[in-house]
Every structure is written in C-alpha cells, then in structure tokens.
Design an enzyme around this catalytic site. Structure first.
Site, PDB file in Angstrom:
ATOM      1  N   HIS A  97      -6.311  -6.302  -1.475  1.00 32.19           N
ATOM      2  CA  HIS A  97      -5.185  -5.438  -1.136  1.00 32.19           C
ATOM      3  C   HIS A  97      -4.099  -6.213  -0.383  1.00 32.19           C
ATOM      4  O   HIS A  97      -4.356  -6.768   0.676  1.00 32.19           O
ATOM      5  CB  HIS A  97      -5.759  -4.327  -0.263  1.00 32.19           C
ATOM      6  CG  HIS A  97      -4.951  -3.086  -0.223  1.00 32.19           C
ATOM      7  ND1 HIS A  97      -4.493  -2.446  -1.344  1.00 32.19           N
ATOM      8  CD2 HIS A  97      -4.526  -2.347   0.828  1.00 32.19           C
ATOM      9  CE1 HIS A  97      -3.846  -1.362  -0.985  1.00 32.19           C
ATOM     10  NE2 HIS A  97      -3.850  -1.278   0.327  1.00 32.19           N
TER      11      HIS A  97
ATOM     12  N   ASP B 259      -8.478  -5.413  -5.911  1.00 33.02           N
ATOM     13  CA  ASP B 259      -8.086  -4.328  -5.010  1.00 33.02           C
ATOM     14  C   ASP B 259      -8.308  -2.974  -5.690  1.00 33.02           C
ATOM     15  O   ASP B 259      -7.698  -2.699  -6.713  1.00 33.02           O
ATOM     16  CB  ASP B 259      -6.605  -4.493  -4.668  1.00 33.02           C
ATOM     17  CG  ASP B 259      -6.062  -3.323  -3.852  1.00 33.02           C
ATOM     18  OD1 ASP B 259      -6.879  -2.508  -3.367  1.00 33.02           O
ATOM     19  OD2 ASP B 259      -4.837  -3.232  -3.702  1.00 33.02           O
TER      20      ASP B 259
ATOM     21  N   SER C 194       0.834  -1.172   0.000  1.00 34.69           N
ATOM     22  CA  SER C 194       0.000   0.000   0.000  1.00 34.69           C
ATOM     23  C   SER C 194       0.893   1.255   0.000  1.00 34.69           C
ATOM     24  O   SER C 194       1.876   1.281  -0.723  1.00 34.69           O
ATOM     25  CB  SER C 194      -0.924  -0.053   1.208  1.00 34.69           C
ATOM     26  OG  SER C 194      -2.049   0.679   0.971  1.00 34.69           O
TER      27      SER C 194
END
Ligand SMILES: *[C@@H]1O[C@H](CO)[C@@H](O)[C@H](O)[C@H]1NC(C)=O
Ligand SMILES: *[C@@H]1O[C@H](CO)[C@@H](O)[C@H](O)[C@H]1NC(C)=O
Ligand SMILES: *[C@@H]1O[C@H](CO)[C@@H](O)[C@H](O)[C@H]1NC(C)=O
Ligand SMILES: *[C@@H]1O[C@H](CO)[C@@H](O)[C@H](O)[C@H]1NC(C)=O
Ligand SMILES: *[C@@H]1O[C@H](CO)[C@@H](O)[C@H](O)[C@H]1NC(C)=O
Ligand SMILES: *[C@@H]1O[C@H](CO)[C@@H](O)[C@H](O)[C@H]1NC(C)=O
Length: 495
Positions: free
Chosen positions: A463, A438, A174
């Site tokens: 994710h 995601d 991320s």
C-alpha cells in the site's frame, strides 16, 4: 486509517497513507498507536509549524454560518516563483507533519520548484469542526465536505499568496488518493493534475476481494502458506463453537481475559482480530521499516509464512497462535484483547479525548455513510473463516444509530458511486500508482483508462509504497514507478 487492526500504525512512520479499518483494540491499540505517533512527531514534526485556516461547517447550506479552524502545513523551501503548487491531501487520521520533510513528493517539488501544502482532513487530528463526535456532529463529516474544504483552501491561499495563476497538483494515498482523483474530477478549474496512489475509487458494501488479494499475496510467498492459514482458521472457528475448548484457546492466543462468548459479535470479532495479523502485514509489507531512528518492524509476509510453514511449532492451529504471539511481542503487548464489548465501548465514545478519536470512530462512520469497504470472509477464494458482512453492518448500528441499517448503507454506497463515477473516471491528468500485493488495488484503477489517465503498476509492492522516501533496498520497479510519475508530472505541467 487503521484502527481496527494495526493497519495504520503498523506502518510506522507515515500514518498518512493508510486506509483501513478502525481499531485501537488490537494489541492495546491506542496505547501502541499513540506511542508510535508520538515518536513520529518527534522525528518528522520537529520544526514544522502548524497553521490554521477558517472553514465553514457546512459548505452546502447557505443558512449555516458556523465556522471552525482547519490545520495545515507549508514547506516553501523549494518554491521558485512561477512554480507549481503541490497539495498533499489529509486523510483518515491526524495529518503527519513528517510529510513536510520526507517523501517522494518533496523530491518532485525540489526538481520542479513547487510550493508544498498539506491540509488536514476535517474531523481528524486537530481539525475539529464540532465540539464532539456524536452522531449528530458527524453528519458534517463526508468526502464531499472535505473536497469543498480543499476548494475553499485553494481559492483563499491562491488569493492570499498570489498563486492564482499557478498550476496546482494534488497528492494522496489510499482514501486521500481517491480524494486527489475526485478533486481533479469535481474541481478541474482548480486542480491541474493529481497523483492518486493506491486509491479505492469504487465504493462497495461488501469487499471480500480484499482477503482474496491477501490469499494471493501469501501464495506468492509460498503456495502452502494460505492453505495452512485456512486450515488453522477453520480449526479455530470449529473450536470456538465448543465452550470446553475456551480454556485452551485463552492460553493459546494469550487472551487478556478468559474467553467468554456473550453476543453474536464476539466470535466474529475474535476471528477478525486474529486474521487481522495477516491483513496488516500484507497491506504494509516492507513499508514498516526503520526510519530516522524510529524502529520499524521486521514482520513481513515472508516472516508470517515462515511461522505457518514451521512444523516444529505443531499443528497449523498452533502456528496460527504463534503468529499472534509474534505480533504481540513485536508491539510489546502482554495480551490480546478480543472483547467486542470493550471495542464497542471505545468506538462509541464521542469525546475528542476518547479512545477512538484518533480516527477510528470517524473512519468507520465514513464507511457506514459513504464507502462500505467491509473486508468480510464472504468469498470461497480466501483463507479466513467467520466474519461475514452482517457482522460489519451490525457495527454501524451499534456504534452510531439504528438508522444506519443495511438498506441505508447500501443506498449511501450507491450514491457515492453515482456522485464520483466509481471506476468510470471522466477526467484527465490523473495518475493511479498501484501496488500488486496491496489488497486495496482491487477497488482501484489498475489499467490505463487513457493516455491522460494512466495506471502505474508496481509489481511486488504494498500500500502506498511509491509515496515513501526512496531507499537503497527498494525494488527496481518501485524506483522506476517513482521516475515514471515524475515524467508524467513534468509533461503535464507543460500543458
Ligand atoms: C522542507 O523540506 C526539506 C526537505 O526535506 C527540508 O530540508 C526543510 O526543512 C523543509 N522545510 C520546512 C519549512 O519544513
Ligand atoms: C486442552 O489442551 C490440552 C493440552 O494440549 C489437551 O490435552 C486437552 O485435550 C485440550 N482440551 C480440549 C477441551 O480441547
Ligand atoms: C530487524 O532486522 C535487523 C537485521 O536483521 C536487525 O538489526 C533489527 O534489530 C531488527 N529489528 C527489529 C525491530 O526486530
Ligand atoms: C470517553 O473517553 C474519555 C477519555 O478517555 C473518558 O474520560 C470518558 O469517561 C469516556 N466516556 C465514556 C462515556 O465512556
Ligand atoms: C432501515 O431503516 C429504514 C427506516 O430508517 C426502514 O424503512 C427500512 O425498512 C430498514 N431496512 C432494514 C433492512 O431494516
Ligand atoms: C495493478 O495490479 C493488478 C494486480 O496485480 C494487476 O493485475 C494490474 O495489471 C495492475 N495494473 C496495471 C495497470 O498494471
């Protein structure tokens, strides 16, 4: 990491790898989060020793001599002399020591004889450069300062532990995935290779594509599902224009207080809160599993679409309300707090013991001053209604300072892309794993740029899935992706 929706703690064990919008407000927010975090530490943190490192407050001002203590963790169990050094980059929440004991990177470390470090990001967790989180203090919070922290950490650790000749590999998922890519890009002499998982490398003010991917991910479950969501969301939006319906809405959505619309932010906040149920579940689909005795949730895309398709629950609007009830029950919350003023009050608290100090206040500041990423409804190709870009931009001014207006935010985002290059990554030895469902992949590298900058596409995962510990029921393509990354690392470490 997630505040504004559960988009962080939903994820259960690994609070590390999740980027999203702040908000403790939902489902009792912080209380829920704090509880889950506490459990996480009971599981993963046990026996992992905190260590501290002296950093400068401002790496870019020679006249600024103030310093502070940054937290880091070490696992040298697998280290073989001459092996590589792995560095897990901390992100927009407290660094979770569970990563020092679990996770795919450790299986790589074991095979490659790597020494493992994790450095907490400045301004998150216990890494507190300033005495508070005021607007004036937050000026020292930026990805550039964080990269300079990493560089100084690298040089000092390398010198102290005789690792100057070692090859360093950085990991992150991320926002820290972006940092992993950027660390390799900006400090190539320090970093040999990077694994940049689910990394949104392109900053953008308005990010309605996020909700477009949410639509696609729901449609992949059942094409009817996003259509029903759209119908429900439109109905709710319409009813919110008519105060006569507020008594019913209060009851239908189990609101904590009688619905009152006081400012132009209240309706968007409500609509975003309810849409957030879907955003959270899509982003972390199947990631929130039970782990080492910490209960996960069973709420997946399949479950939410199951509720939306269930005609016995009444109209699509009623089913939409039923999704909220399900989420409240899942997180053991009595009612839904949709008060923007409460949210604003929490987010504006500048104390380290305040309700948003777990990361919400800091992360939204970074969106206002570096990244944007506002998940607005400004696209016809997504199912939700009623939270336009303007609603997000207003929050920057409400929470921090009047100077953070639309122009300032747009300029900041432009500068971020000028500085890092956005999608145009000029580097080598960075791998970009990418989960198809995601929503963040829309800002990531999803096609190989070159042999040395490969993307690893994982069909059907959400994710950061490839970072979690492997488990029996993982999709075969997820297991293959983990192996693929390992083979790349093996190859690169020989170069
Ligand atoms: C390092 O990781 C291994 C594998 O999970 C674990 O058994 C060991 O306890 C960890 N060591 C430290 C110091 O955390
Ligand atoms: C409120 O709900 C009741 C019961 O479903 C319904 O009869 C009534 O018409 C609703 N009121 C409004 C203003 O929509
Ligand atoms: C999730 O589902 C499993 C199997 O269906 C069940 O045993 C477990 O109790 C459920 N967990 C939660 C939190 O609902
Ligand atoms: C900020 O939060 C702390 C801890 O919850 C609280 O004691 C303090 O009163 C809050 N400050 C303001 C201005 O609300
Ligand atoms: C934003 O603020 C700056 C000064 O801080 C001002 O010059 C600019 O016109 C403002 N832009 C908007 C859109 O209000
Ligand atoms: C990453 O995900 C997107 C969306 O599913 C897909 O179109 C793309 O091909 C993937 N990237 C790669 C390199 O496979």
């Amino acid at each position: 990491m997630a505040w504004k929706h559960l988009r962080r703690f939903l994820q259960g064990l690994f609070v590390f790898a999740c980027l999203s919008f702040p908000c403790q407000a939902r489902y009792g927010g912080l209380r829920g989060a704090a509880l889950r975090l506490h459990k996480v530490h009971d599981v993963g943190g046990a026996g992992v020793e905190e260590q501290w490192f002296t950093q400068r407050l401002d790496h870019f001002d020679g006249a600024e001599t103030r310093v502070w203590k940054q937290r880091f963790f070490v696992n040298d169990t697998f280290y073989r002399s001459g092996g590589p050094v792995f560095l897990m980059i901390g992100g927009e929440g407290p660094a979770n020591p569970a990563w020092m004991q679990y996770g795919t990177w450790l299986t790589y470390a074991k095979k490659l004889g790597a020494l493992c470090f994790m450095l907490e990001h400045r301004f998150y967790g216990k890494s507190r450069p300033t005495e508070d989180l005021s607007f004036a203090s937050l000026r020292y919070l930026s990805s550039r300062q964080a990269l300079a922290d990493l560089a100084h950490f690298h040089s000092s650790m390398a010198a102290a532990r005789g690792l100057t000749g070692s090859k360093w590999v950085t990991f992150g998922g991320s926002y820290p995935g972006s940092l992993a890519a950027w660390f390799r890009l900006k400090y190539p002499h320090l970093v040999h290779a990077s694994v940049a998982t689910s990394a949104p490398v392109h900053a953008v003010v308005n990010f309605p594509e996020y909700l477009e991917v949410v639509r696609q991910s729901l449609a992949a479950e059942n094409p009817e599902c996003p259509l029903l969501v759209q119908e429900a969301s439109d109905t709710l939006y319409r009813r919110l224009q008519d105060p006569e319906t507020y008594v019913n809405i209060t009851k239908d959505f189990s609101l904590c207080a009688d619905l009152q619309i006081q400012t132009k932010m209240d309706i968007p906040y409500f609509l975003e809160t309810v849409a957030g149920n879907f955003m959270d579940v899509v982003q972390y689909n199947e990631d929130n599993r039970e782990f080492e005795g910490v209960p996960g949730t069973n709420v997946t895309i399949k479950v939410l679409c199951g509720v939306m398709m269930d005609a016995s629950l009444g109209t699509p609007y009623s089913r939409y309300a039923a999704v909220t009830s399900l989420m409240l029950k899942t997180f053991s919350q009595k009612c839904l707090d949709v008060s923007y003023s409460t949210y604003l009050k929490d987010m504006s608290n500048t104390s380290w013991s305040g309700p948003a100090a777990g990361g919400g206040r800091q992360w939204v500041y970074q969106t206002c001053t570096e990244f944007g990423f506002y998940q607005s409804t400004d696209s016809p190709n997504q199912p939700f209604t009623g939270f336009p870009l303007q609603y997000f931009l207003q929050q920057c001014q409400d929470m921090y300072d009047a100077s953070l207006n639309a122009t300032a935010i747009a300029d900041a985002v432009t500068q971020t892309n000028e500085f890092y290059g956005g999608y145009d990554v000029h580097a080598t030895r960075i791998v970009f794993p990418n989960g198809s469902i995601d929503p963040w992949h829309a800002l990531g590298i999803t096609q190989d740029i070159s042999d040395d900058l490969p993307a690893v596409f994982i069909k059907g995962t959400a994710h950061c899935a490839n970072m979690y510990p492997a488990r029996q029921q993982d999709l075969p393509q997820l297991a293959l992706a983990r192996d693929h990354v390992f083979v790349l690392l093996q190859k690169w470490l020989q170069q």
